[in-house]
Design an enzyme around this catalytic site. Structure first.
Site, PDB file in Angstrom:
ATOM      1  N   LYS A 156     -57.096  20.723 -29.450  1.00  0.00           N
ATOM      2  CA  LYS A 156     -58.090  19.862 -28.824  1.00  0.00           C
ATOM      3  C   LYS A 156     -59.436  20.099 -29.525  1.00  0.00           C
ATOM      4  CE  LYS A 156     -58.765  19.688 -23.776  1.00  0.00           C
ATOM      5  NZ  LYS A 156     -58.877  18.299 -23.696  1.00  0.00           N
ATOM      6  N   ASN A 165     -59.467  21.711 -34.485  1.00  0.00           N
ATOM      7  CA  ASN A 165     -60.299  20.503 -34.591  1.00  0.00           C
ATOM      8  C   ASN A 165     -61.639  20.806 -33.928  1.00  0.00           C
ATOM      9  OD1 ASN A 165     -61.415  17.951 -33.215  1.00  0.00           O
ATOM     10  ND2 ASN A 165     -59.897  17.061 -34.585  1.00  0.00           N
ATOM     11  N   CYS A 168     -68.627  11.563 -34.120  1.00  0.00           N
ATOM     12  CA  CYS A 168     -69.566  11.893 -33.048  1.00  0.00           C
ATOM     13  C   CYS A 168     -70.980  11.460 -33.400  1.00  0.00           C
ATOM     14  CB  CYS A 168     -69.587  13.405 -32.825  1.00  0.00           C
ATOM     15  SG  CYS A 168     -68.033  13.998 -32.236  1.00  0.00           S
ATOM     16  N   ILE A 200     -56.285   7.848 -38.764  1.00  0.00           N
ATOM     17  CA  ILE A 200     -57.618   7.535 -38.258  1.00  0.00           C
ATOM     18  C   ILE A 200     -57.824   8.113 -36.854  1.00  0.00           C
ATOM     19  CG2 ILE A 200     -57.976   5.369 -39.510  1.00  0.00           C
ATOM     20  CD1 ILE A 200     -56.881   3.846 -37.060  1.00  0.00           C
ATOM     21  N   GLY A 222     -52.552   4.449 -29.633  1.00  0.00           N
ATOM     22  CA  GLY A 222     -51.195   4.012 -29.293  1.00  0.00           C
ATOM     23  C   GLY A 222     -50.675   2.941 -30.249  1.00  0.00           C
ATOM     24  N   GLY A 230     -51.998   7.212 -36.004  1.00  0.00           N
ATOM     25  CA  GLY A 230     -52.268   5.985 -35.265  1.00  0.00           C
ATOM     26  C   GLY A 230     -51.005   5.298 -34.803  1.00  0.00           C
ATOM     27  N   GLY A 278     -50.109  11.229 -31.489  1.00  0.00           N
ATOM     28  CA  GLY A 278     -51.067  11.400 -30.399  1.00  0.00           C
ATOM     29  C   GLY A 278     -50.553  10.897 -29.069  1.00  0.00           C
TER      30      GLY A 278
HETATM   31  C1  FMN Z   1     -56.850  11.449 -24.695  1.00  0.00           C
HETATM   32  C2  FMN Z   1     -57.241  11.568 -26.137  1.00  0.00           C
HETATM   33  C3  FMN Z   1     -58.090  12.605 -26.545  1.00  0.00           C
HETATM   34  C4  FMN Z   1     -58.461  12.719 -27.895  1.00  0.00           C
HETATM   35  N1  FMN Z   1     -59.275  13.748 -28.287  1.00  0.00           N
HETATM   36  C5  FMN Z   1     -59.590  13.910 -29.601  1.00  0.00           C
HETATM   37  C6  FMN Z   1     -60.352  15.036 -30.041  1.00  0.00           C
HETATM   38  O1  FMN Z   1     -60.737  15.917 -29.241  1.00  0.00           O
HETATM   39  N2  FMN Z   1     -60.670  15.113 -31.369  1.00  0.00           N
HETATM   40  C7  FMN Z   1     -60.243  14.184 -32.279  1.00  0.00           C
HETATM   41  O2  FMN Z   1     -60.536  14.323 -33.475  1.00  0.00           O
HETATM   42  N3  FMN Z   1     -59.479  13.119 -31.892  1.00  0.00           N
HETATM   43  C8  FMN Z   1     -59.150  12.976 -30.585  1.00  0.00           C
HETATM   44  N4  FMN Z   1     -58.358  11.908 -30.188  1.00  0.00           N
HETATM   45  C9  FMN Z   1     -57.847  10.956 -31.201  1.00  0.00           C
HETATM   46  C10 FMN Z   1     -56.411  11.290 -31.612  1.00  0.00           C
HETATM   47  O3  FMN Z   1     -56.336  12.581 -32.195  1.00  0.00           O
HETATM   48  C11 FMN Z   1     -55.841  10.241 -32.592  1.00  0.00           C
HETATM   49  O4  FMN Z   1     -56.655  10.202 -33.748  1.00  0.00           O
HETATM   50  C12 FMN Z   1     -55.773   8.845 -31.980  1.00  0.00           C
HETATM   51  O5  FMN Z   1     -55.388   8.906 -30.616  1.00  0.00           O
HETATM   52  C13 FMN Z   1     -54.822   7.903 -32.708  1.00  0.00           C
HETATM   53  O6  FMN Z   1     -53.506   8.380 -32.678  1.00  0.00           O
HETATM   54  P1  FMN Z   1     -52.378   7.850 -31.600  1.00  0.00           P
HETATM   55  O7  FMN Z   1     -52.408   6.361 -31.646  1.00  0.00           O
HETATM   56  O8  FMN Z   1     -51.100   8.465 -32.071  1.00  0.00           O
HETATM   57  O9  FMN Z   1     -52.819   8.378 -30.268  1.00  0.00           O
HETATM   58  C14 FMN Z   1     -57.975  11.771 -28.853  1.00  0.00           C
HETATM   59  C15 FMN Z   1     -57.118  10.744 -28.420  1.00  0.00           C
HETATM   60  C16 FMN Z   1     -56.736  10.625 -27.102  1.00  0.00           C
HETATM   61  C17 FMN Z   1     -55.802   9.511 -26.686  1.00  0.00           C
END
Ligand code: FMN
Length: 317
Positions: free
Chosen positions: A59, A113, A144, A205, A231, A257, A279
């Site tokens: 996280k 991270n 950020c 991404i 998603g 992604g 993710g």
């Molecule tokens: C609930 C949630 C929390 C996330 N927290 C972080 C984070 O703390 N740091 C980060 O770099 N990305 C964070 N992300 C982004 C994910 O790491 C990822 O880049 C993004 O969700 C796309 O992948 P996915 O479609 O497989 O979820 C978060 C995504 C979700 C859904």
């Protein structure tokens, strides 16, 4: 040797290799969780074998603990979800004290991270992680806002992205992965800037900024108004951006992604990603990465290939 053991040995010898190398890290396979969807790893230990993952990504960590945004901070959308968790986390010091002991003895490399709201914060978190032996590499989240510069997001401006990567590069000797935001006009400009500033790899991404409205109340579905879309809905955008970034830089790229099965992961590998992160799919099925790893191996067997390297960058155009 008994015939059963002989058979087993032959089968092991014939199993295709999923091993990949990213920025000096030797991974058993190219599959790892995406930050923020896998806690610190311990939360998922009852559901899957952490030893079987390619890497474990934590996280996002910040200098001070963060409570995150007010609720509601998650909304389901068509084939995806919006979140505005607000980077809730225990803070880097508590992480080092209470979470890193869990990683002792784990052969899976752990990638921390982290993020900051000022350049100084990024630098300070990097310094605190620099000498922690349980952390194999870091992933820098540059999605950020810089509160000292009118809230412009570091990762949307090449100079700001370069500045933060240069600073972190100087602060720590571990492999440095930089995670890009898709909320830009041309992601290759940022990718080149972070490569030049010393990134060892890029992950691509993060979430796409989105908004969803409750038509009865006429209010945004999440308290923060906007959130990050993730998603399956974002996968074609993520594959396109991964393809563009792979073409633009020489350092390895990790595709992210909307991955929820091996075929999704293969799309990223075929366009040239060296590894992938999963993710949102972890929320649907906490064991999904085990299935993806097994199915990637199955794909190689079906295709008559003996190494995942033969798939990486094999795009036909
Ligand atoms: C609930 C949630 C929390 C996330 N927290 C972080 C984070 O703390 N740091 C980060 O770099 N990305 C964070 N992300 C982004 C994910 O790491 C990822 O880049 C993004 O969700 C796309 O992948 P996915 O479609 O497989 O979820 C978060 C995504 C979700 C859904």
């Amino acid at each position: 040797m008994t015939s059963a053991r002989a058979k087993e040995t032959t089968m092991t010898a014939n199993r295709p290799s999923l091993a990949v190398e990213i920025a000096g890290l030797q991974l058993k396979n190219p599959v790892m969780p995406a930050s923020g969807t896998f806690g610190y790893g311990e939360e998922y230990a009852p559901y899957l074998d952490l030893e079987r993952l390619g890497a474990l990504v934590t996280k996002g960590l910040s200098l001070h603990p963060k409570a995150g945004n007010p609720t509601p901070r998650i909304a389901e959308t068509t084939s995806g979800m919006l979140n505005a968790i607000g980077l809730q986390n225990v803070g880097v010091d508590d992480f080092i004290r209470s979470k890193t002991p869990l990683y002792r003895g784990l052969t899976t490399p752990v990638i921390a991270n982290f993020f900051g709201n000022t350049l100084e914060e990024y630098g300070e978190v990097a310094r605190r992680l620099a000498d922690i032996p349980e952390i194999a590499a870091v992933e820098l989240n540059i999605s950020c806002p810089n509160v000292k510069q009118g809230g412009i997001v570091f990762g949307t401006e090449p100079q700001a992205a370069s500045q933060v990567v240069t600073l972190v590069r100087k602060a720590l000797g571990k492999p440095l992965i930089v995670k890009l935001t898709p909320n830009v006009t041309d992601i290759t400009v940022i990718a080149r800037a972070v490569e030049e500033a010393g990134a060892d790899a890029i992950s691509c991404i993060n979430t796409l900024t989105g908004m969803a409205i409750d038509v009865q109340t006429r209010r945004p579905k999440i308290a923060n108004r906007t959130g990050g879309l993730s998603g399956p809905a974002i996968r074609p955008v993520a594959v396109r951006m991964t393809h563009q970034v792979v073409q633009a830089v020489k350092i390895p790229v990790i595709g992210i992604g909307g991955i929820s099965c091996a075929r999704d992961a293969l799309e990223f590998l075929i366009v040239g990603a060296r590894a992938v992160q999963v993710g949102t799919a972890n929320f649907v099925d906490p064991g999904v990465m085990m299935r993806i790893i097994a199915d990637l191996e199955e794909f190689l067997i079906e295709e008559g290939l003996d190494d995942i390297g033969q798939v990486i960058g094999s795009l036909q155009v």
